[in-house]
Scaffold this active site. Sequence first.
Site, PDB file in Angstrom:
ATOM      1  N   ASP A 115       0.859  -1.194   0.000  1.00  0.00           N
ATOM      2  CA  ASP A 115       0.000   0.000   0.000  1.00  0.00           C
ATOM      3  C   ASP A 115       0.894   1.243   0.000  1.00  0.00           C
ATOM      4  OD1 ASP A 115      -2.322   1.584   0.044  1.00  0.00           O
ATOM      5  OD2 ASP A 115      -2.450   1.586   2.213  1.00  0.00           O
ATOM      6  N   SER A 116       0.263   2.400  -0.143  1.00  0.00           N
ATOM      7  CA  SER A 116       1.004   3.663  -0.064  1.00  0.00           C
ATOM      8  C   SER A 116       1.314   4.020   1.388  1.00  0.00           C
ATOM      9  CB  SER A 116       0.145   4.783  -0.644  1.00  0.00           C
ATOM     10  OG  SER A 116      -1.064   4.865   0.116  1.00  0.00           O
TER      11      SER A 116
ATOM     12  N   TYR B 125      -1.145   8.306  -2.662  1.00  0.00           N
ATOM     13  CA  TYR B 125      -1.336   7.797  -4.014  1.00  0.00           C
ATOM     14  C   TYR B 125      -2.554   8.412  -4.707  1.00  0.00           C
ATOM     15  CZ  TYR B 125       2.193   4.087  -4.453  1.00  0.00           C
ATOM     16  OH  TYR B 125       3.361   3.382  -4.617  1.00  0.00           O
ATOM     17  N   GLY B 126      -3.517   8.823  -3.909  1.00  0.00           N
ATOM     18  CA  GLY B 126      -4.737   9.393  -4.478  1.00  0.00           C
ATOM     19  C   GLY B 126      -4.516  10.716  -5.193  1.00  0.00           C
TER      20      GLY B 126
ATOM     21  N   CYS C  68      -4.494  -1.665  -1.967  1.00  0.00           N
ATOM     22  CA  CYS C  68      -4.703  -0.244  -2.234  1.00  0.00           C
ATOM     23  C   CYS C  68      -5.644  -0.145  -3.427  1.00  0.00           C
ATOM     24  CB  CYS C  68      -3.354   0.392  -2.566  1.00  0.00           C
ATOM     25  SG  CYS C  68      -3.458   2.093  -3.119  1.00  0.00           S
ATOM     26  N   ASN C  69      -6.799   0.453  -3.207  1.00  0.00           N
ATOM     27  CA  ASN C  69      -7.764   0.595  -4.307  1.00  0.00           C
ATOM     28  C   ASN C  69      -7.202   1.488  -5.406  1.00  0.00           C
ATOM     29  OD1 ASN C  69     -10.751  -0.323  -3.205  1.00  0.00           O
ATOM     30  ND2 ASN C  69      -9.387   0.319  -1.579  1.00  0.00           N
ATOM     31  N   THR C  70      -6.556   2.573  -4.989  1.00  0.00           N
ATOM     32  CA  THR C  70      -6.045   3.559  -5.949  1.00  0.00           C
ATOM     33  C   THR C  70      -5.055   2.901  -6.906  1.00  0.00           C
ATOM     34  OG1 THR C  70      -6.241   5.167  -4.163  1.00  0.00           O
ATOM     35  CG2 THR C  70      -5.009   5.855  -6.104  1.00  0.00           C
TER      36      THR C  70
ATOM     37  N   CYS D  25     -11.315   2.758   0.047  1.00  0.00           N
ATOM     38  CA  CYS D  25      -9.881   2.992   0.248  1.00  0.00           C
ATOM     39  C   CYS D  25      -9.521   2.168   1.470  1.00  0.00           C
ATOM     40  CB  CYS D  25      -9.632   4.480   0.518  1.00  0.00           C
ATOM     41  SG  CYS D  25      -7.976   4.838   1.148  1.00  0.00           S
ATOM     42  N   THR D  26      -8.407   1.438   1.380  1.00  0.00           N
ATOM     43  CA  THR D  26      -8.085   0.510   2.469  1.00  0.00           C
ATOM     44  C   THR D  26      -7.746   1.221   3.778  1.00  0.00           C
ATOM     45  OG1 THR D  26      -5.818   0.400   1.621  1.00  0.00           O
ATOM     46  CG2 THR D  26      -7.349  -1.355   0.949  1.00  0.00           C
ATOM     47  N   HIS D  27      -7.498   2.515   3.713  1.00  0.00           N
ATOM     48  CA  HIS D  27      -7.281   3.267   4.955  1.00  0.00           C
ATOM     49  C   HIS D  27      -8.561   3.390   5.777  1.00  0.00           C
ATOM     50  CE1 HIS D  27      -3.443   4.571   3.230  1.00  0.00           C
ATOM     51  NE2 HIS D  27      -3.148   5.129   4.388  1.00  0.00           N
TER      52      HIS D  27
HETATM   53  N1  DGL Z   1      -4.904   3.024   0.739  1.00  0.00           N
HETATM   54  C1  DGL Z   1      -5.073   3.539  -0.532  1.00  0.00           C
HETATM   55  C2  DGL Z   1      -6.311   3.094  -1.247  1.00  0.00           C
HETATM   56  O1  DGL Z   1      -6.864   2.059  -0.917  1.00  0.00           O
HETATM   57  C3  DGL Z   1      -4.494   4.850  -1.001  1.00  0.00           C
HETATM   58  C4  DGL Z   1      -4.406   6.029  -0.119  1.00  0.00           C
HETATM   59  C5  DGL Z   1      -3.553   7.128  -0.721  1.00  0.00           C
HETATM   60  O2  DGL Z   1      -2.323   6.986  -0.671  1.00  0.00           O
HETATM   61  O3  DGL Z   1      -4.098   8.105  -1.252  1.00  0.00           O
HETATM   62  O4  DGL Z   1      -6.780   3.726  -2.157  1.00  0.00           O
END
Ligand code: DGL
EC number: 5.1.1.3
Length: 266
Positions: free
Chosen positions: A12-13, A44-45, A76-78, A184-186
Amino acid sequence: MSQQQAKILIFDSGVGGLSVYKEIETKLPQLDYLYIFDNAAYPYGELDHQTLIVRVDALVTSLVEMHQIDLVVIACNTASTVVLPTLRAKLAIPVVGVVPAIKPASNLANKAVGLIATPATITRPYTHDLIRDFSQSKPVELLGSTRLVDMAEEKLRGNPVDLDELKQILAPIYRHVDVAVLGCTHFPLIKPEIQQVLSSNVLLVDSGEAIARRVADLLKESVAAQIKREGTKEILSTAPPWDEGALNIALRQLGFSPVQHFPLEI
Ligand code: DGL
């Protein structure tokens, strides 16, 4: 797997992928885990998709080789919305991605679905294809926010989420949707706070559990049957982790040793 346990690379990021790790590790504690977060390029977004492909490709392919990885999870979805074809073309092992749970959310909704994700994810053609294919009958309201991602990062470093600020961010979907996708996994890391702000009338859906099932399936691991050992857990970051004392406390609770540096050279 037989004698030797499988080793999984989770990417992930930032710390968001730990929400996916938790789901997988609960099911498969006997496996070895290597977690890498590319915080040198976080968030990453806000990155263009070509930069993202180059970074994820370089990090994942080198770690797979160095650590003899059996399966990769792009938690990470992004990143998943753009890098999966590149990685799958290069690697001979399974690559599992995480994409917004639009389909189950739409099936569960009576009124409308809210997709809470990063600014990049809500604009990706991949996401719009998911909506077109799986949520024809329910409108999907899009909410992209990097601040929410930051809030999850801060929470894991011991700073509580400001509920007033969260309320302002979620205002566009408040009372408009009955199901919200944590795209988003966060966000599962701040799920209790999101639930509190949106109220218990809104059902929150994420992909973590489904990913864990997919991993178990691909590795042909039966859940409790094989638990004879506790797997190893290592965590790497692309930015120097000199100031990560608070994060290391949370990581220790998840079974990890302190963050180590893995600089990306492209
Ligand atoms: N955790 C990430 C996701 O699922 C990205 C968050 C980010 O770095 O913007 O999209």
